[in-house]
Design a protein around this motif. Sequence first.
Motif, short mmCIF file in Angstrom:
data_model
loop_
_atom_site.label_atom_id
_atom_site.label_comp_id
_atom_site.label_asym_id
_atom_site.label_seq_id
_atom_site.Cartn_x
_atom_site.Cartn_y
_atom_site.Cartn_z
N GLU A 1 16.40 2.09 58.95
CA GLU A 1 16.09 1.63 57.60
C GLU A 1 16.21 2.77 56.59
OE1 GLU A 1 12.23 -0.03 58.03
OE2 GLU A 1 12.94 -1.84 59.07
N THR A 2 15.79 3.96 56.99
CA THR A 2 15.89 5.12 56.11
C THR A 2 17.35 5.43 55.78
OG1 THR A 2 13.85 6.06 57.00
CG2 THR A 2 15.32 7.58 55.85
N LEU A 3 18.21 5.24 56.78
CA LEU A 3 19.64 5.53 56.60
C LEU A 3 20.39 4.36 55.95
CD1 LEU A 3 20.26 7.21 60.07
CD2 LEU A 3 20.26 8.37 57.85
N GLY A 4 19.70 3.25 55.74
CA GLY A 4 20.37 2.09 55.16
C GLY A 4 21.20 1.33 56.16
N SER A 5 20.94 1.51 57.45
CA SER A 5 21.67 0.79 58.50
C SER A 5 20.92 -0.48 58.87
CB SER A 5 21.83 1.68 59.74
OG SER A 5 22.51 2.88 59.42
N GLN A 6 21.60 -1.36 59.59
CA GLN A 6 20.97 -2.59 60.04
C GLN A 6 19.94 -2.27 61.11
OE1 GLN A 6 21.52 -6.01 59.09
NE2 GLN A 6 19.65 -6.14 60.27
N ALA A 7 18.69 -2.70 60.89
CA ALA A 7 17.62 -2.48 61.87
C ALA A 7 17.33 -3.81 62.57
CB ALA A 7 16.38 -1.94 61.18
N TYR A 8 16.96 -3.72 63.85
CA TYR A 8 16.70 -4.92 64.63
C TYR A 8 15.30 -4.88 65.22
CZ TYR A 8 21.76 -5.39 64.29
OH TYR A 8 23.04 -5.49 63.81
N ASP A 9 14.82 -6.04 65.60
CA ASP A 9 13.50 -6.14 66.22
C ASP A 9 13.48 -5.35 67.50
OD1 ASP A 9 11.00 -6.86 67.03
OD2 ASP A 9 11.49 -8.95 67.49
N SER A 10 12.48 -4.48 67.66
CA SER A 10 12.42 -3.61 68.84
C SER A 10 11.35 -4.06 69.82
CB SER A 10 12.15 -2.16 68.41
OG SER A 10 10.93 -2.07 67.70
#
Length: 238
Positions: free
Chosen positions: A165-174
């Motif tokens: 999220e900090t890098l602006g990438s797609q984050a997924y449920d972990s």
Amino acid sequence: MNKNKHAAKLVFLAMMVALGVVISPILRVEGMCPMAHFINVTCAVMLGPWYAFVCALAIGIIRMTCMGIPPLALTGAVFGAFLSGMFYRMSRGKLVCAFAGEVIGTGIIGAILSYPVMTFVWGKTGLTWFFYVPSFIAGTLIGGTIAFLFLKHLQKAKLLSMFQETLGSQAYDSREDVTNDALGIAFSGFIGYLAVTVAVHQFAPDGGTVVNMLRYLVLAAFMGAALVYWNVKRPKAA
């Protein structure tokens, strides 16, 4: 993506390129560069397929121009980096798919395409289409396993999605996944296999059949432990 996240992504990309150039000589022989695959999978998960491709391309060009590495620095990296990111995105965040993308992209596609490149561009003789496949797959299994375990620990600590999220990438449920944990244990067997192989070669090169079989026993032990873990921890049907 706002300017701050775009800048963070470029800074992280530059750091990964620099790290990849520095650690690539570790465990390297011609046709096998495990730490390059660690960088590929990590960058693919953190930044996505296109940034991972650019990272692998930049590392390969620097290694070729500054270290005299043959074109294997490119063919053994760029395809796996891109497919790792694509498989991770298509599976909606499964780390094992990022690992599989690296193995397929580098271990099979990159290895096969290395033959015409090394033969017609580099002028090396005595090669076949599948000459580099065993060593490329070995390298991806080792480096990909290290990346898988590293990213899995970040995921368990709830840090992976935060970095994405900090890098602006797609984050997924972990969410916790017993199958992925079991695969992590199984993949660790390749690290154990490598460690025992190096130890036997160093301390007991003429150890005989039993000593030489030890590496396979270690690999089998990890595979068995993974199976037991999955069987014990998996959700039971009501």
